[in-house]
Design a protein around this motif. Structure first.
Motif, PDB file in Angstrom:
ATOM      1  N   PRO A  51       2.173 -43.206   0.354  1.00 35.20           N
ATOM      2  CA  PRO A  51       3.449 -42.595   0.745  1.00 35.20           C
ATOM      3  C   PRO A  51       3.638 -42.600   2.259  1.00 35.20           C
ATOM      4  CG  PRO A  51       1.830 -40.886   0.305  1.00 35.20           C
ATOM      5  CD  PRO A  51       1.135 -42.202   0.056  1.00 35.20           C
ATOM      6  N   VAL A  52       4.754 -42.033   2.703  1.00 33.22           N
ATOM      7  CA  VAL A  52       5.040 -41.945   4.134  1.00 33.22           C
ATOM      8  C   VAL A  52       4.016 -41.021   4.790  1.00 33.22           C
ATOM      9  CG1 VAL A  52       6.712 -41.108   5.834  1.00 33.22           C
ATOM     10  CG2 VAL A  52       7.489 -42.402   3.842  1.00 33.22           C
ATOM     11  N   ASP A  53       3.401 -41.492   5.874  1.00 35.05           N
ATOM     12  CA  ASP A  53       2.392 -40.674   6.547  1.00 35.05           C
ATOM     13  C   ASP A  53       3.012 -39.673   7.509  1.00 35.05           C
ATOM     14  OD1 ASP A  53      -0.325 -41.941   5.777  1.00 35.05           O
ATOM     15  OD2 ASP A  53       0.997 -43.629   6.168  1.00 35.05           O
ATOM     16  N   GLN A  54       4.024 -40.132   8.219  1.00 34.32           N
ATOM     17  CA  GLN A  54       4.650 -39.239   9.195  1.00 34.32           C
ATOM     18  C   GLN A  54       6.154 -39.407   9.135  1.00 34.32           C
ATOM     19  OE1 GLN A  54       3.200 -36.934  11.741  1.00 34.32           O
ATOM     20  NE2 GLN A  54       5.321 -36.333  11.387  1.00 34.32           N
ATOM     21  N   TYR A  55       6.824 -38.307   8.859  1.00 35.93           N
ATOM     22  CA  TYR A  55       8.281 -38.324   8.824  1.00 35.93           C
ATOM     23  C   TYR A  55       8.778 -37.496   9.993  1.00 35.93           C
ATOM     24  CZ  TYR A  55      12.824 -38.577   6.392  1.00 35.93           C
ATOM     25  OH  TYR A  55      14.119 -38.855   6.028  1.00 35.93           O
ATOM     26  N   THR A  56       9.845 -37.966  10.656  1.00 34.48           N
ATOM     27  CA  THR A  56      10.426 -37.167  11.724  1.00 34.48           C
ATOM     28  C   THR A  56      11.940 -37.128  11.559  1.00 34.48           C
ATOM     29  OG1 THR A  56      10.664 -39.064  13.237  1.00 34.48           O
ATOM     30  CG2 THR A  56       8.606 -37.845  13.345  1.00 34.48           C
ATOM     31  N   GLY A  57      12.520 -36.027  11.945  1.00 29.64           N
ATOM     32  CA  GLY A  57      13.970 -35.907  11.826  1.00 29.64           C
ATOM     33  C   GLY A  57      14.415 -34.472  12.043  1.00 29.64           C
ATOM     34  N   GLY A  58      15.705 -34.263  11.914  1.00 33.21           N
ATOM     35  CA  GLY A  58      16.285 -32.956  12.231  1.00 33.21           C
ATOM     36  C   GLY A  58      16.064 -31.928  11.138  1.00 33.21           C
ATOM     37  N   ILE A  59      16.081 -30.678  11.541  1.00 31.26           N
ATOM     38  CA  ILE A  59      15.833 -29.588  10.599  1.00 31.26           C
ATOM     39  C   ILE A  59      17.065 -29.289   9.744  1.00 31.26           C
ATOM     40  CG2 ILE A  59      16.521 -27.771  12.212  1.00 31.26           C
ATOM     41  CD1 ILE A  59      13.632 -26.652  10.696  1.00 31.26           C
ATOM     42  N   GLU A  60      18.222 -29.837  10.148  1.00 31.73           N
ATOM     43  CA  GLU A  60      19.440 -29.518   9.406  1.00 31.73           C
ATOM     44  C   GLU A  60      19.378 -29.997   7.956  1.00 31.73           C
ATOM     45  OE1 GLU A  60      19.192 -31.482  11.988  1.00 31.73           O
ATOM     46  OE2 GLU A  60      20.195 -33.395  11.665  1.00 31.73           O
ATOM     47  N   HIS A  61      18.392 -30.850   7.664  1.00 30.42           N
ATOM     48  CA  HIS A  61      18.276 -31.355   6.300  1.00 30.42           C
ATOM     49  C   HIS A  61      17.274 -30.577   5.463  1.00 30.42           C
ATOM     50  CE1 HIS A  61      20.976 -34.666   6.716  1.00 30.42           C
ATOM     51  NE2 HIS A  61      20.414 -35.018   7.851  1.00 30.42           N
ATOM     52  N   ALA A  62      16.831 -29.430   5.980  1.00 28.68           N
ATOM     53  CA  ALA A  62      15.748 -28.685   5.323  1.00 28.68           C
ATOM     54  C   ALA A  62      16.008 -28.448   3.837  1.00 28.68           C
ATOM     55  CB  ALA A  62      15.515 -27.360   6.036  1.00 28.68           C
ATOM     56  N   THR A  63      17.211 -28.024   3.506  1.00 29.17           N
ATOM     57  CA  THR A  63      17.478 -27.720   2.095  1.00 29.17           C
ATOM     58  C   THR A  63      18.431 -28.730   1.473  1.00 29.17           C
ATOM     59  OG1 THR A  63      19.214 -26.174   2.736  1.00 29.17           O
ATOM     60  CG2 THR A  63      17.034 -25.259   2.316  1.00 29.17           C
ATOM     61  N   MET A  64      18.586 -29.869   2.117  1.00 25.58           N
ATOM     62  CA  MET A  64      19.389 -30.925   1.495  1.00 25.58           C
ATOM     63  C   MET A  64      18.488 -32.149   1.291  1.00 25.58           C
ATOM     64  SD  MET A  64      23.140 -30.399   3.246  1.00 25.58           S
ATOM     65  CE  MET A  64      22.688 -31.011   4.849  1.00 25.58           C
ATOM     66  N   HIS A  65      18.594 -33.112   2.193  1.00 24.50           N
ATOM     67  CA  HIS A  65      17.826 -34.345   2.046  1.00 24.50           C
ATOM     68  C   HIS A  65      16.330 -34.103   1.782  1.00 24.50           C
ATOM     69  CE1 HIS A  65      15.959 -38.148   2.952  1.00 24.50           C
ATOM     70  NE2 HIS A  65      15.390 -37.646   4.026  1.00 24.50           N
ATOM     71  N   LEU A  93       3.915 -36.987   3.751  1.00 26.40           N
ATOM     72  CA  LEU A  93       2.751 -36.117   3.909  1.00 26.40           C
ATOM     73  C   LEU A  93       2.889 -35.179   5.099  1.00 26.40           C
ATOM     74  CD1 LEU A  93      -0.012 -38.761   3.170  1.00 26.40           C
ATOM     75  CD2 LEU A  93       1.091 -37.156   1.588  1.00 26.40           C
ATOM     76  N   ARG A  94       3.441 -35.710   6.187  1.00 19.26           N
ATOM     77  CA  ARG A  94       3.624 -34.888   7.387  1.00 19.26           C
ATOM     78  C   ARG A  94       5.078 -34.968   7.806  1.00 19.26           C
ATOM     79  NH1 ARG A  94      -0.358 -37.909   7.865  1.00 19.26           N
ATOM     80  NH2 ARG A  94      -2.486 -37.126   8.000  1.00 19.26           N
ATOM     81  N   LEU A  95       5.563 -33.848   8.304  1.00 16.60           N
ATOM     82  CA  LEU A  95       6.944 -33.818   8.789  1.00 16.60           C
ATOM     83  C   LEU A  95       6.959 -33.164  10.159  1.00 16.60           C
ATOM     84  CD1 LEU A  95      10.091 -33.989   8.299  1.00 16.60           C
ATOM     85  CD2 LEU A  95       9.912 -31.691   7.371  1.00 16.60           C
ATOM     86  N   PHE A  96       7.781 -33.715  11.025  1.00 15.19           N
ATOM     87  CA  PHE A  96       7.992 -33.076  12.326  1.00 15.19           C
ATOM     88  C   PHE A  96       9.489 -33.011  12.571  1.00 15.19           C
ATOM     89  CE2 PHE A  96       8.424 -32.530  16.809  1.00 15.19           C
ATOM     90  CZ  PHE A  96       7.295 -31.821  17.205  1.00 15.19           C
ATOM     91  N   ASN A  97       9.976 -31.842  12.921  1.00 19.32           N
ATOM     92  CA  ASN A  97      11.401 -31.702  13.204  1.00 19.32           C
ATOM     93  C   ASN A  97      11.627 -31.632  14.702  1.00 19.32           C
ATOM     94  OD1 ASN A  97      11.121 -29.627  10.496  1.00 19.32           O
ATOM     95  ND2 ASN A  97      12.576 -31.328  10.447  1.00 19.32           N
ATOM     96  N   GLN A  98      12.336 -32.607  15.234  1.00 19.81           N
ATOM     97  CA  GLN A  98      12.667 -32.520  16.648  1.00 19.81           C
ATOM     98  C   GLN A  98      13.759 -31.474  16.845  1.00 19.81           C
ATOM     99  OE1 GLN A  98      13.699 -35.293  14.951  1.00 19.81           O
ATOM    100  NE2 GLN A  98      15.893 -35.389  15.244  1.00 19.81           N
ATOM    101  N   GLY A  99      13.858 -30.983  18.069  1.00 24.96           N
ATOM    102  CA  GLY A  99      14.911 -30.029  18.389  1.00 24.96           C
ATOM    103  C   GLY A  99      16.213 -30.754  18.706  1.00 24.96           C
ATOM    104  N   MET A 100      17.130 -30.026  19.279  1.00 28.93           N
ATOM    105  CA  MET A 100      18.423 -30.627  19.583  1.00 28.93           C
ATOM    106  C   MET A 100      18.597 -30.762  21.079  1.00 28.93           C
ATOM    107  SD  MET A 100      22.230 -29.421  18.662  1.00 28.93           S
ATOM    108  CE  MET A 100      21.861 -28.729  17.072  1.00 28.93           C
ATOM    109  N   ILE A 101      19.068 -31.954  21.470  1.00 28.90           N
ATOM    110  CA  ILE A 101      19.312 -32.178  22.891  1.00 28.90           C
ATOM    111  C   ILE A 101      20.708 -31.640  23.206  1.00 28.90           C
ATOM    112  CG2 ILE A 101      20.158 -34.569  22.565  1.00 28.90           C
ATOM    113  CD1 ILE A 101      17.877 -33.604  25.424  1.00 28.90           C
TER     114      ILE A 101
END
Length: 831
Positions: free
Chosen positions: A537-551, A575-583
């Motif tokens: 599976p995906v080892d490291q996923y990164t993206g915004g937190i706005e998708h927490a309860t959707m995508h 397996l791992r997720l990191f949520n970047q903040g907002m610029i």
RNA sequence: GCCGAAGUGGCGGAACAGGCAGACGCGCACGACUCAAAAUCGUGAGGGGAAACCCGUGUGGGUUCGAUUCCCACCUUCGGCACCA
């Protein structure tokens, strides 16, 4: 070749060389550990903004770091290309959404290219490509066959601006607005397709333990799923009909003094007495008129009416009145509750307003059993009273004991309820994957056969300014022959929620448009199996937190269904997720055109180059924190790169002044340089593992400042100097890929820096030669000792007490106690 | 109301298995170079004080030889949920 740092010259050059050499092509290699690094795919709006740079370039740096550490890395990108903006553009300009979308994709590919990221372009997938959505439709069909997809007529959320229904997850905030456009949603009764995500509710909560995801995402998903454990208890109406309720507090059953049904509850009619009928009907009508927003307002005064009917409490055979009230929702539990005003705040308010009995059945923590002025709902203190056989039971055990007793006496059973609702996936939009279903007058609901997929979108759709889906009015699309009986039939004109297309894109990337042009079968695989077996599976996923309860919820659900269909053999997609903040804009506010605080990344890249923009974004602060863009602060990163340039390029040139022989540097100088280098390697390696780019860059700056300072001393005549320059470039490579490769080649190397191994730090070489130990008196710093590391406690204490500053401060007092922390401090405690 | 995250110089931030608060960068001041400016280079600074020193990590308590770090109670900001029984 210019001798000044000129990013405009070197960046396009390296991007082209990397592309020509296919440097970032990901090929399965069983010899090396794999690393699937994934970042959330963009919507092709046609303009890559600073937010994309903030999401993608650190993600790229992380992927590059893994690669330099021996991993075989897949870092793909694609486009989440269905969606409303394309359709709106079509209405406005008269062009087909596909035209608009593919033009934007073209533009964004170029913009993504300017980032200098290690995109594996040969894995690109575009969700609006028929060869992609053929598989989205295939998944729908599989889900339908598995009983996961079903059609239901029910009240649903509808966005009047987007002209479509929405999933519950897409309705946000206390004013219940559309997640995309902000318009408050309304309720409509419609026949809609849904996915049974609730079937996986339990697993979706439980398995959060198995993945390394940010705690706040786990908490949000847990709350969203909203599991509550309790019991279902069978009450009866006076006439003998069963009236089942759900409660999390079966231990308060003896305190139930009335019942409340949702106004829509099917039993209401039967129990309503003749005298109360008019009032009940009026209330039902009033409740029906109100939408959920009004009903849901917490501070709203309680309303309700007595039905005239009574229920029998099974635990004590008491006869209690049945009311209806809109604070009980038909959509949760059984749509009916037992009201225990003494131990539930809502029931308490209702009982007070309507003068109903409040009977205490749990004592206070102090044993208080008298009348209450507010509901007592604590579950950790008190004991049961007025509860027949259970008097004296401490609340801690009460729920489990009463539940067991209910089961033994066949009055009820343990039960679990969820807040989560099934995922509504029908959209009344044209620019989405058509739901592959056909309605036949003879055969009913008939799925499109696998081999007939994809159901293609027409390319001559006519867009109406009303915003209605053109599919509804496209005769050629709408009317079909039934696949079963061959008679006249009608296509489903709704399309799939775009979140469905993005729920499986990490699989689509593996072998994009797999089996293009071939007919599909029920037992197909949507990707090349051997490729998936290697990367998933995906080892490291990164993206915004706005998708927490959707995508992020949907894709987990999707993977679990896929597992049950035998497509994958793991439970969690990432397996791992990191949520970047907002610029944010320079004013600290969210960037927006109306505020005029938008930073255009293309302009900044033109001015400073991509490396500076990448580095600046990573230098602002912790990646998960985001922060304001400071147009001046970016200069600091630019200066840093220029100084690196100077140090490295100067070192290439002959540094010996004429007539002076090369002098050997002193061992102390060399050791100091080596120490600084290895301290930096250890620090940067550690930081890069956890995406702490800001402190990694600070350490690189420190090292460069050091090199800059000593570059005109004798240390340059040493091997350690040259390995320091080399390691500095290697450590810069993930964050500043262009300048690193340029200077790397200028150093005489012929293969790309991005194919090199990350330098190894040696703690032994990083160790300090001498350490400053702080001498405190009563916790305040009064002096310092410079000693060799590892000095004995007794020696440190002795040395500290010898200090004249210490004897002065002690003024003859004897130290009461001396605390020595080796290599750190000596604290002398005196009265 | 419930749940979660966070409050540190003029600014972004650093340091928390408790041990020199302010790394790195921006901005600022002074100096060098220049006719001058920009760029570049160098030096400096948390606040107060002439100094000795004192005060400083949202507020108030506590634990400790020692607290930005741990505990308790507040305040503020941001995010999520919200009549879910």
């Amino acid at each position: 070749m210019s001798n000044k740092y000129n990013p405009a010259e070197i960046e396009p050059k390296w991007q082209q060389i990397w592309a020509e050499q296919q440097l970032y092509k990901a090929v399965e290699d069983p010899e090396r550990p794999k690393w699937y690094a994934l970042t959330m795919l963009p919507y092709p709006s046609g303009d890559l903004h600073t937010g994309h740079w903030y999401a993608y370039t650190p993600s790229d740096a992380g992927a590059r770091f893994r690669r330099m550490n021996g991993y075989n890395v897949l870092f793909p990108i694609g486009f989440d290309a269905f969606g409303l903006p394309a359709e709106n553009a079509a209405i406005k300009h008269g062009a087909h959404p596909a035209q608009w979308t593919f033009a934007n994709i073209e533009q964004m590919r170029a913009q993504l290219g300017r980032m200098g990221a290690m995109w594996a372009w040969e894995h690109e997938a575009v969700s609006c490509d028929p060869e992609y959505y053929k598989w989205s439709q295939w998944f729908f069909r599989k889900f339908y066959d598995a009983g996961i997809a079903y059609r239901e007529y029910a009240p649903v959320d509808f966005c009047p601006t987007c002209n479509t229904t929405l999933a519950r997850e897409q309705v946000w905030g206390d004013d219940r607005h559309c997640e995309r456009c902000g318009t408050p949603v309304i309720k409509k009764n419609l026949e809609q397709w849904k996915f049974r995500i609730t079937r996986y509710a339990d697993e979706l909560v439980e398995m959060l333990d198995q993945i390394e995801w940010p705690e706040r995402v786990k908490v949000m998903q847990t709350n969203w799923i909203g599991r509550s454990i309790g019991a279902e208890v069978a009450f009866h109406t006076e006439q003998g009909e069963p009236l089942v309720i759900f409660t999390t507090r079966p231990d308060t059953l003896w305190g139930a003094t009335f019942m409340v049904l949702a106004p829509e509850h099917p039993l209401v009619n039967a129990i309503t007495s003749t005298e109360q009928r008019a009032a009940v009907e009026a209330y039902k009508e009033q409740a029906a008129r109100m939408d959920e927003i009004q009903r849901g307002a917490v501070d709203k005064e309680k309303t309700g009416v007595f039905t005239g009917g009574y229920a029998i409490n099974p635990v004590n055979n008491e006869r209690i009145p049945i009311w209806i009230a809109d604070y009980v929702m038909m959509g949760y539990g059984t749509g009916a509750i037992m009201a225990v005003p003494a131990h539930d705040a809502r029931d308490f308010a209702f009982a007070q307003k309507f003068g109903l009995e409040i009977r205490r059945v749990i004592t206070g923590p102090d044993g208080a059993a008298g009348p209450l002025t507010e509901a007592y709902d604590a579950k950790d203190a008190g004991e049961m009273v007025n509860s027949g056989p259970f008097d004296g039971t401490p609340v801690e055990d009460a729920v489990s004991k009463v539940t067991a007793w209910l089961e033994a006496n066949e009055l009820g059973r343990g039960a679990v309820n969820y807040r989560l609702r099934d995922w509504l996936i029908s959209r009344q939009r044209m620019w989405g994957a058509p739901i592959p279903m056909i309605y036949c007058a003879n055969c009913g609901v008939v799925p499109v056969p696998y081999e007939d997929l994809p159901v293609l979108l027409p390319d001559d759709a006519e867009f109406r300014p009303t915003g209605e889906s053109p599919l509804k009015y496209h005769e050629g699309f709408r009317w079909v022959k039934c696949p079963q009986c061959g008679g006249d039939a009608e296509r489903e004109t709704d399309t799939l929620d775009t979140f469905m297309c993005s729920s499986w894109y990490q699989y689509a990337y593996l072998s994009p448009y797999w089996k293009a042009g071939q007919p599909l079968k029920a037992d197909d695989m949507p990707w090349e199996k051997t490729v998936g077996d290697y990367w998933l599976p995906v080892d490291q996923y990164t993206g915004g937190i706005e998708h927490a309860t959707m995508h992020l919820l949907y894709t987990r659900f999707f993977t679990k269904v896929m597992r049950d269909l035998g497509l994958v053999d793991f439970d969690e997609p990432m397996l791992r997720l990191f949520n970047q903040g907002m610029i944010l804009g320079p004013d600290g506010e969210k960037m927006s055109k109306s505020r005029g605080n938008v930073i255009n990344p293309d302009e900044v890249v033109d001015r400073y180059g991509a490396d500076t923009v990448r580095g600046y974004l990573m230098f602002i602060g912790p990646w998960d924190q985001g922060g304001p863009w400071d147009p001046q602060a970016i200069e600091g990163v630019y200066r840093f790169l220029q100084r690196v340039w100077v140090v490295v390029v100067e070192a290439m040139q002959v540094v010996q002044p004429q007539g002076k022989p090369a002098r050997t540097p002193s061992p102390d100088q060399l050791r100091a340089l080596e120490r600084k280098l290895h301290q930096t390697i250890l620090k940067v390696t550690d930081d890069m593992q956890d995406f702490r780019f800001n402190t990694a860059i600070a350490a690189l700056m420190e090292l460069n400042n050091y090199l800059y300072k000593v570059r005109e001393t004798d240390v340059v005549n040493s091997a350690i100097w040259h390995s320091a320059l080399r390691d500095l470039l290697l450590m810069m490579a993930p964050i500043f890929p262009h300048i690193a490769d340029e200077l790397w080649h200028r150093q005489g190397n012929t293969s790309s820096i991005h194919l090199q191994r990350w330098p190894a730090g040696d703690p032994e070489k990083a160790r300090e030669a001498e350490i400053t130990v702080v001498v405190q008196i009563n916790g305040k710093v009064r002096d310092r000792l410079v000693v060799a590391p590892g000095a004995a406690k007794a020696d440190l204490e002795g040395a500290a007490l010898q200090l004249s500053s210490v004897t002065k401060w002690l003024e003859g007092r004897a130290p009461r106690r001396v605390i020595v922390v080796p290599d750190k401090l000596v604290n002398i405690v005196a009265d």
